[in-house]
Scaffold this active site. Sequence first.
Site, mmCIF file in Angstrom:
data_model
loop_
_atom_site.group_PDB
_atom_site.id
_atom_site.type_symbol
_atom_site.label_atom_id
_atom_site.label_comp_id
_atom_site.label_asym_id
_atom_site.label_seq_id
_atom_site.Cartn_x
_atom_site.Cartn_y
_atom_site.Cartn_z
ATOM 1 N N GLY A 32 37.577 -45.379 24.355
ATOM 2 C CA GLY A 32 37.295 -45.127 23.486
ATOM 3 C C GLY A 32 36.283 -45.737 22.995
ATOM 4 O O GLY A 32 35.779 -46.082 24.179
ATOM 5 N N LEU A 33 35.352 -45.555 22.279
ATOM 6 C CA LEU A 33 33.696 -45.869 22.012
ATOM 7 C C LEU A 33 33.592 -47.709 22.501
ATOM 8 O O LEU A 33 34.256 -48.494 21.930
ATOM 9 C CB LEU A 33 33.602 -45.710 20.912
ATOM 10 C CG LEU A 33 32.428 -44.309 20.545
ATOM 11 C CD1 LEU A 33 32.823 -44.514 18.673
ATOM 12 C CD2 LEU A 33 32.206 -43.342 20.966
ATOM 13 N N SER A 34 32.353 -47.898 22.140
ATOM 14 C CA SER A 34 32.817 -49.033 22.720
ATOM 15 C C SER A 34 32.424 -50.207 21.283
ATOM 16 O O SER A 34 31.792 -49.338 20.206
ATOM 17 C CB SER A 34 31.056 -49.665 23.433
ATOM 18 O OG SER A 34 30.731 -50.945 23.027
ATOM 19 N N GLY A 35 33.612 -50.978 21.338
ATOM 20 C CA GLY A 35 33.133 -51.640 19.977
ATOM 21 C C GLY A 35 34.313 -51.643 18.765
ATOM 22 O O GLY A 35 34.753 -51.503 17.948
ATOM 23 N N SER A 36 35.340 -49.984 19.811
ATOM 24 C CA SER A 36 36.318 -49.833 18.996
ATOM 25 C C SER A 36 37.767 -50.748 18.921
ATOM 26 O O SER A 36 38.231 -50.917 17.911
ATOM 27 C CB SER A 36 37.213 -48.527 19.363
ATOM 28 O OG SER A 36 37.375 -49.035 21.079
ATOM 29 N N SER A 39 39.190 -53.495 24.554
ATOM 30 C CA SER A 39 39.291 -54.738 25.277
ATOM 31 C C SER A 39 40.511 -55.841 24.270
ATOM 32 O O SER A 39 41.353 -56.398 25.244
ATOM 33 C CB SER A 39 38.274 -55.373 26.129
ATOM 34 O OG SER A 39 37.512 -54.222 26.689
ATOM 35 N N SER A 106 35.833 -44.902 29.319
ATOM 36 C CA SER A 106 35.955 -43.149 29.825
ATOM 37 C C SER A 106 35.503 -41.950 28.741
ATOM 38 O O SER A 106 36.816 -41.614 28.294
ATOM 39 C CB SER A 106 37.380 -43.062 30.170
ATOM 40 O OG SER A 106 38.301 -43.896 29.558
#
Length: 197
Positions: A32-36, A39, A106
């Site tokens: 997914g996008l950064s900030g989704s 992590s 990814s």
Amino acid sequence: MNENIKWNETVVTKHDREQLKNHNGMILWFTGLSGSGKSTIANLLEKDLHDQTVHTYLLDGDNVRHGINKNLGFSSQDRKENIRRIAEIGKLFVDAGIVVLVAAISPFKEDRAAARDLFTHGDFVEIYVKCSLEECEKRDPKGLYKKARKGEIKEFTGVTHPYEEPVNPEIIIDTTKQNSEQSVNEITSFLKERLKK
């Protein structure tokens, strides 16, 4: 592959290792996008699985770039190699009977498909952490979108670099509609039968 390099079969198998741990090894691939929220959810899920005595390891995209992938940039070619290395490391963990969680943007379908192809059917679970670009930019936990919009970061996914949404992931978590706890519960419920040995 060099013809002088031969595969050595081991006496202890993946099945043996899974029997010892009393659960199946598999890879949970968060994309997914950064900030989704990849992590965040992966960390909470790992804690949840750990509390259930499941043997786990989390490969976070940023953390891996501090070590084995620290020589890679963010060009399409480097991103491809980044995902290839993470997938190969993940394959070793799964062979060890461990549940490995990967949290990595990814962005390309082809690279995620190549990662999936390394695993036996059922051992690779793609989890699409869906979140609109607008919402990710609002969150911007690392301030990266702001830098990308100013041109300080080149080839940033979602801004100057594409993100190709998964076509048929096993799980879709929409973090604009559900919180982290709900997301973890959904994944845990999905894994319940799959983890059983």
